[in-house]
Design a protein around this motif. Sequence first.
Motif, PDB file in Angstrom:
ATOM      1  N   ASN A 622      46.373 -25.847   2.799  1.00 18.57           N
ATOM      2  CA  ASN A 622      46.779 -25.590   4.189  1.00 18.57           C
ATOM      3  C   ASN A 622      46.196 -26.638   5.119  1.00 18.57           C
ATOM      4  O   ASN A 622      46.865 -27.115   6.028  1.00 18.57           O
ATOM      5  CB  ASN A 622      46.308 -24.199   4.635  1.00 18.57           C
ATOM      6  CG  ASN A 622      47.236 -23.108   4.128  1.00 18.57           C
ATOM      7  OD1 ASN A 622      48.331 -23.409   3.634  1.00 18.57           O
ATOM      8  ND2 ASN A 622      46.803 -21.863   4.227  1.00 18.57           N
ATOM      9  N   ALA A 623      44.911 -26.958   4.898  1.00 22.02           N
ATOM     10  CA  ALA A 623      44.273 -27.966   5.757  1.00 22.02           C
ATOM     11  C   ALA A 623      45.035 -29.287   5.663  1.00 22.02           C
ATOM     12  O   ALA A 623      45.225 -29.974   6.673  1.00 22.02           O
ATOM     13  CB  ALA A 623      42.820 -28.144   5.342  1.00 22.02           C
ATOM     14  N   ILE A 624      45.472 -29.616   4.445  1.00 24.28           N
ATOM     15  CA  ILE A 624      46.233 -30.860   4.271  1.00 24.28           C
ATOM     16  C   ILE A 624      47.541 -30.789   5.046  1.00 24.28           C
ATOM     17  O   ILE A 624      47.919 -31.696   5.773  1.00 24.28           O
ATOM     18  CB  ILE A 624      46.518 -31.107   2.766  1.00 24.28           C
ATOM     19  CG1 ILE A 624      45.213 -31.368   2.017  1.00 24.28           C
ATOM     20  CG2 ILE A 624      47.501 -32.267   2.582  1.00 24.28           C
ATOM     21  CD1 ILE A 624      45.354 -31.415   0.504  1.00 24.28           C
ATOM     22  N   LYS A 625      48.224 -29.614   4.885  1.00 20.03           N
ATOM     23  CA  LYS A 625      49.552 -29.484   5.476  1.00 20.03           C
ATOM     24  C   LYS A 625      49.525 -29.455   7.000  1.00 20.03           C
ATOM     25  O   LYS A 625      50.386 -30.012   7.666  1.00 20.03           O
ATOM     26  CB  LYS A 625      50.228 -28.199   4.970  1.00 20.03           C
ATOM     27  CG  LYS A 625      50.769 -28.321   3.551  1.00 20.03           C
ATOM     28  CD  LYS A 625      51.743 -27.198   3.231  1.00 20.03           C
ATOM     29  CE  LYS A 625      51.077 -25.847   3.222  1.00 20.03           C
ATOM     30  NZ  LYS A 625      51.959 -24.778   2.810  1.00 20.03           N
ATOM     31  N   TYR A 626      48.521 -28.742   7.567  1.00 22.02           N
ATOM     32  CA  TYR A 626      48.547 -28.532   9.018  1.00 22.02           C
ATOM     33  C   TYR A 626      47.674 -29.527   9.787  1.00 22.02           C
ATOM     34  O   TYR A 626      47.234 -29.253  10.885  1.00 22.02           O
ATOM     35  CB  TYR A 626      48.187 -27.077   9.339  1.00 22.02           C
ATOM     36  CG  TYR A 626      49.181 -26.118   8.692  1.00 22.02           C
ATOM     37  CD1 TYR A 626      50.478 -26.022   9.211  1.00 22.02           C
ATOM     38  CD2 TYR A 626      48.847 -25.384   7.564  1.00 22.02           C
ATOM     39  CE1 TYR A 626      51.399 -25.194   8.596  1.00 22.02           C
ATOM     40  CE2 TYR A 626      49.768 -24.554   6.954  1.00 22.02           C
ATOM     41  CZ  TYR A 626      51.044 -24.470   7.462  1.00 22.02           C
ATOM     42  OH  TYR A 626      51.968 -23.656   6.868  1.00 22.02           O
ATOM     43  N   ILE A 658      46.301 -28.914  13.648  1.00 17.16           N
ATOM     44  CA  ILE A 658      46.961 -28.384  14.843  1.00 17.16           C
ATOM     45  C   ILE A 658      46.333 -27.083  15.359  1.00 17.16           C
ATOM     46  O   ILE A 658      46.620 -26.646  16.459  1.00 17.16           O
ATOM     47  CB  ILE A 658      48.468 -28.144  14.576  1.00 17.16           C
ATOM     48  CG1 ILE A 658      48.646 -27.211  13.370  1.00 17.16           C
ATOM     49  CG2 ILE A 658      49.167 -29.467  14.352  1.00 17.16           C
ATOM     50  CD1 ILE A 658      50.090 -26.865  13.084  1.00 17.16           C
ATOM     51  N   GLY A 659      45.491 -26.473  14.553  1.00 14.93           N
ATOM     52  CA  GLY A 659      44.806 -25.266  15.013  1.00 14.93           C
ATOM     53  C   GLY A 659      45.677 -24.015  14.945  1.00 14.93           C
ATOM     54  O   GLY A 659      46.880 -24.081  14.674  1.00 14.93           O
ATOM     55  N   VAL A 660      45.034 -22.867  15.185  1.00 13.03           N
ATOM     56  CA  VAL A 660      45.743 -21.579  15.132  1.00 13.03           C
ATOM     57  C   VAL A 660      45.495 -20.847  16.444  1.00 13.03           C
ATOM     58  O   VAL A 660      44.344 -20.734  16.895  1.00 13.03           O
ATOM     59  CB  VAL A 660      45.230 -20.713  13.950  1.00 13.03           C
ATOM     60  CG1 VAL A 660      46.000 -19.400  13.861  1.00 13.03           C
ATOM     61  CG2 VAL A 660      45.299 -21.468  12.642  1.00 13.03           C
ATOM     62  N   ARG A 674      54.216 -16.621   9.106  1.00 18.40           N
ATOM     63  CA  ARG A 674      53.996 -18.035   9.368  1.00 18.40           C
ATOM     64  C   ARG A 674      54.136 -18.229  10.860  1.00 18.40           C
ATOM     65  O   ARG A 674      54.927 -17.569  11.523  1.00 18.40           O
ATOM     66  CB  ARG A 674      55.042 -18.896   8.654  1.00 18.40           C
ATOM     67  CG  ARG A 674      54.874 -18.950   7.160  1.00 18.40           C
ATOM     68  CD  ARG A 674      56.178 -19.271   6.491  1.00 18.40           C
ATOM     69  NE  ARG A 674      57.231 -18.376   6.978  1.00 18.40           N
ATOM     70  CZ  ARG A 674      58.179 -18.749   7.776  1.00 18.40           C
ATOM     71  NH1 ARG A 674      58.256 -19.981   8.195  1.00 18.40           N
ATOM     72  NH2 ARG A 674      59.088 -17.886   8.182  1.00 18.40           N
ATOM     73  N   VAL A 675      53.338 -19.156  11.357  1.00 19.36           N
ATOM     74  CA  VAL A 675      53.438 -19.444  12.787  1.00 19.36           C
ATOM     75  C   VAL A 675      54.713 -20.243  13.004  1.00 19.36           C
ATOM     76  O   VAL A 675      55.066 -21.078  12.177  1.00 19.36           O
ATOM     77  CB  VAL A 675      52.214 -20.266  13.245  1.00 19.36           C
ATOM     78  CG1 VAL A 675      52.311 -20.574  14.728  1.00 19.36           C
ATOM     79  CG2 VAL A 675      50.936 -19.508  12.936  1.00 19.36           C
ATOM     80  N   GLY A 676      55.412 -19.934  14.079  1.00 22.95           N
ATOM     81  CA  GLY A 676      56.610 -20.709  14.394  1.00 22.95           C
ATOM     82  C   GLY A 676      57.823 -20.216  13.657  1.00 22.95           C
ATOM     83  O   GLY A 676      57.813 -19.128  13.065  1.00 22.95           O
ATOM     84  N   ALA A 691      55.619 -25.414   6.235  1.00 27.73           N
ATOM     85  CA  ALA A 691      55.194 -24.049   5.896  1.00 27.73           C
ATOM     86  C   ALA A 691      55.787 -23.601   4.562  1.00 27.73           C
ATOM     87  O   ALA A 691      56.942 -23.901   4.265  1.00 27.73           O
ATOM     88  CB  ALA A 691      55.609 -23.098   7.002  1.00 27.73           C
ATOM     89  N   GLY A 692      54.990 -22.894   3.772  1.00 26.83           N
ATOM     90  CA  GLY A 692      55.436 -22.358   2.490  1.00 26.83           C
ATOM     91  C   GLY A 692      55.956 -20.953   2.664  1.00 26.83           C
ATOM     92  O   GLY A 692      56.392 -20.576   3.762  1.00 26.83           O
ATOM     93  N   PRO A 693      55.854 -20.145   1.614  1.00 24.86           N
ATOM     94  CA  PRO A 693      56.387 -18.778   1.710  1.00 24.86           C
ATOM     95  C   PRO A 693      55.523 -17.844   2.563  1.00 24.86           C
ATOM     96  O   PRO A 693      55.872 -16.676   2.731  1.00 24.86           O
ATOM     97  CB  PRO A 693      56.420 -18.320   0.256  1.00 24.86           C
ATOM     98  CG  PRO A 693      55.441 -19.172  -0.443  1.00 24.86           C
ATOM     99  CD  PRO A 693      55.383 -20.489   0.276  1.00 24.86           C
ATOM    100  N   LEU A 695      52.435 -16.836   1.869  1.00 24.92           N
ATOM    101  CA  LEU A 695      51.713 -15.910   0.981  1.00 24.92           C
ATOM    102  C   LEU A 695      50.313 -16.409   0.651  1.00 24.92           C
ATOM    103  O   LEU A 695      49.463 -15.637   0.211  1.00 24.92           O
ATOM    104  CB  LEU A 695      52.489 -15.744  -0.331  1.00 24.92           C
ATOM    105  CG  LEU A 695      53.793 -14.969  -0.217  1.00 24.92           C
ATOM    106  CD1 LEU A 695      54.526 -14.979  -1.542  1.00 24.92           C
ATOM    107  CD2 LEU A 695      53.535 -13.544   0.230  1.00 24.92           C
ATOM    108  N   GLY A 696      50.078 -17.703   0.882  1.00 21.97           N
ATOM    109  CA  GLY A 696      48.811 -18.319   0.481  1.00 21.97           C
ATOM    110  C   GLY A 696      47.595 -17.603   1.057  1.00 21.97           C
ATOM    111  O   GLY A 696      46.713 -17.144   0.319  1.00 21.97           O
ATOM    112  N   LEU A 697      47.537 -17.449   2.362  1.00 22.79           N
ATOM    113  CA  LEU A 697      46.351 -16.836   2.989  1.00 22.79           C
ATOM    114  C   LEU A 697      46.235 -15.365   2.615  1.00 22.79           C
ATOM    115  O   LEU A 697      45.132 -14.831   2.517  1.00 22.79           O
ATOM    116  CB  LEU A 697      46.412 -16.999   4.505  1.00 22.79           C
ATOM    117  CG  LEU A 697      46.146 -18.420   5.014  1.00 22.79           C
ATOM    118  CD1 LEU A 697      46.212 -18.471   6.537  1.00 22.79           C
ATOM    119  CD2 LEU A 697      44.790 -18.929   4.540  1.00 22.79           C
TER     120      LEU A 697
END
Length: 779
Positions: A622-626, A658-660, A674-676, A691-693, A695-697
Amino acid sequence: MTISLDALVSLIGVGCYGALIVPTLLRRRITEKATLTLSFYLALGLIWSIGSAIIAMGLVAETGPRLFFDWLATIGRNAMPLVFGAVTLSFLGHKKMLYWYWGVGLLIFLLWGALSFNFYYLSDRLLAAWPLTANTHTQLTYLAIIAWGLATVTAVWALYWAFKKYPQAQYRNRFLYWFGGILILTLAGIIILLQIPHFQWPGTVINLFGAGFITYVVLSFHPPELKLVASRIIQAFIITLVLSLVMFGLLNTAYLINQWRLYPPNPLFWLIIMAAGSGFLLPYLVHLTEQLLNRFLIGQTDESAVLKAYSQDVNSDWDFTKLSRQALDFILKDMMVDSGVIFVDEGDGTGHVTLRPVAEIGMPQPGIGYFSGGDAWVTHLRQKQTPITQYDLDVLPQFREMDDTSKKWLAGLNADIFFPLILRRKQMVGVLVLGPKPGNKPYLPQDLARLQTLTSQIALDMDKARLFGQLGAVNQRLGELNSEFQTFDQGKTDFLSIASHELRTPLTHIHGYASMLIEASEEEMKDQAYLEYILNGIAKGSSRLKDVVDLVFDVSKADLGELEIIKTPVNLADVVDEATESQKAALEERGHRLIIAGLNRLPLVEGGAKRLVQAIGHLLNNAIKYTPDGGTITISGRTLTDDPENPKVEIIVTDTGIGVDPKDHLRIFQKFFRVGSVNNHSTSPVKFKGAGPGLGLSLVAGIAKAHGGEVWVESPEYNEETCPGSQFHLILPVKSPQTEKETPEPAVTTSANTRHWRSDDMKLIKEKVAAEEKKKKLE
Ligand code: ADP
């Protein structure tokens, strides 16, 4: 047989003292010391009366028995005032003083015996030393006067002390009565002890009356308000005066009519007319005078006027708190009282009472009061449904057994009176507590009547407001449910679109490559590189498909609490290494820098290594993606020993992404959230904001929970421009709980109720970054 006045008075004394002792003794068990002393006092009166009656009636002729009864009467008469001092002390609760007083009393009594029997020639010696004591009789009289003086001074002093200690109206009223008792007995004492001739029998009668009076005060806890009694007497006097004047006028008129010789001339006729007229007017006249006096002398309540004023003043829009506050305000102003509280009973249906303050003015911090259903105070308020005063709680025997904490809580309110709030004449819904009236004036019967009217209305209004509030709460809940339902519905639609996308994309890839394989020419089939390209494509697609299906499977297992974890001592540095290994390509592709700090110092953690790799892998991914290209991602760790019995380890994954948004801090751990918009969706595990499905978190939370740990995010805001970054905190206990049931719920917490951005973490990261940069420059 003729009976002398002295004998008659003594006989009356025997009857009255005897009659007074009976109720006193009957009460003895419950009101203790004061009544015990009082019984003793009355017994002395009885002895005095019996002795004097026997002598006055001439029942004993010989000198011996005569002397004995005379002696008996003297003992009774002289000891009575002395014991009255003790009655006062015990009535007012001066325990210590009482012992001293009894001691001095005993000394006086012994001295009395010594003088009257001339022990060691005491009486003779005194005669020689002090000629004023003309004979033993005079000596004894002096002694009796001294004892009486001591008793009176003690009683007055004790009363003065009590007046200062208890400012409450009801106490003071009772003390005023006692003061009346002292005055009556003092008068009797002066007459009897100074042996004023011809006044002995009135002295005895006054003494008897005084004894009866104090017996009444000791035995009755609520003697009528003295001031009220006085005003009633004045009232009766004025009514009598007015009526006499009217009668006088009427009779005079009748007389005049007789003189004027009106027609018919028979005066009897006119007298009858007058009598009928006055008979008719009399009740109205009495009523009118009473009303006028009530208004000017005592003050009266007009219920409808009170209620009208109340309804004009208290206008609450059915807001429960506002209503309670306004109602209390109204009552305090109406009663001219400075302090009060309204409590509502939040009883749990078991009959116990839990009083929560809903409105308070001027009372010292009233907390919540707990009372058992059997509590005497509660029982009184519930069953009698009448007010009760703090004075009642202090003096009435039925409250003596009350629980100490309850008593203290009530006393701590500094209240004067407690009013039950009764709903429809049945249920007690709360209590109105009022402080003392200014100048410690009592709550008069008309105040109580007024309050009764008001409290019934307040109870009703509060009940309505409560129901209204409940309706509002139900409405709000319905609204919430509706929006939850909409979110859920949206989630379902999103899930379908994401799931179909997540599954379809790799399937399409596989299908495409497989078709290429089928359609490949012979030449192409022989081309090793081409074949490799196709098979790689198929392998990549099916691996992505497997990942997604595995993820769905794991999350559903985590949901059921069936995530299989084989717990062994795990080195978290190794776990992080393994997790990073699989993300190396992605990190490189996106140009992120990864910093790992402080993991080697961590203790071994009891846990499932594979699952932990999975969790940290997701956080890292997630850190990589966001995080926009070229960001910095840090994985740091530290040991928490807040609870030394149960040390924990904290892994923090920090990014510069980008933060949450804080409103999503909890929601991102929910499934499919998912946000957005769904349009951000991407099957790529690498793409920025892909964003994925969703489900990760959720799985990370499931894994944390299975370890008895927790996870949360800290991030100041969501902002793609400034990229404030996020910190994901994963807490794992060093010793894992035995069963999942022991794990604390929920695994996901908000940063708000845990910790916040840690400056030391940030410092550590900055240092690391600076060191790396330096190293690079040197290279
Ligand atoms: P996804 O498969 O969409 O990444 P996750 O459950 O892993 O699902 O994450 C849920 C959402 O949380 C993501 O869609 C993303 O909006 C947000 N999120 C997760 N990690 C980060 C992060 N490091 N920075 C910013 N947002 C994040």
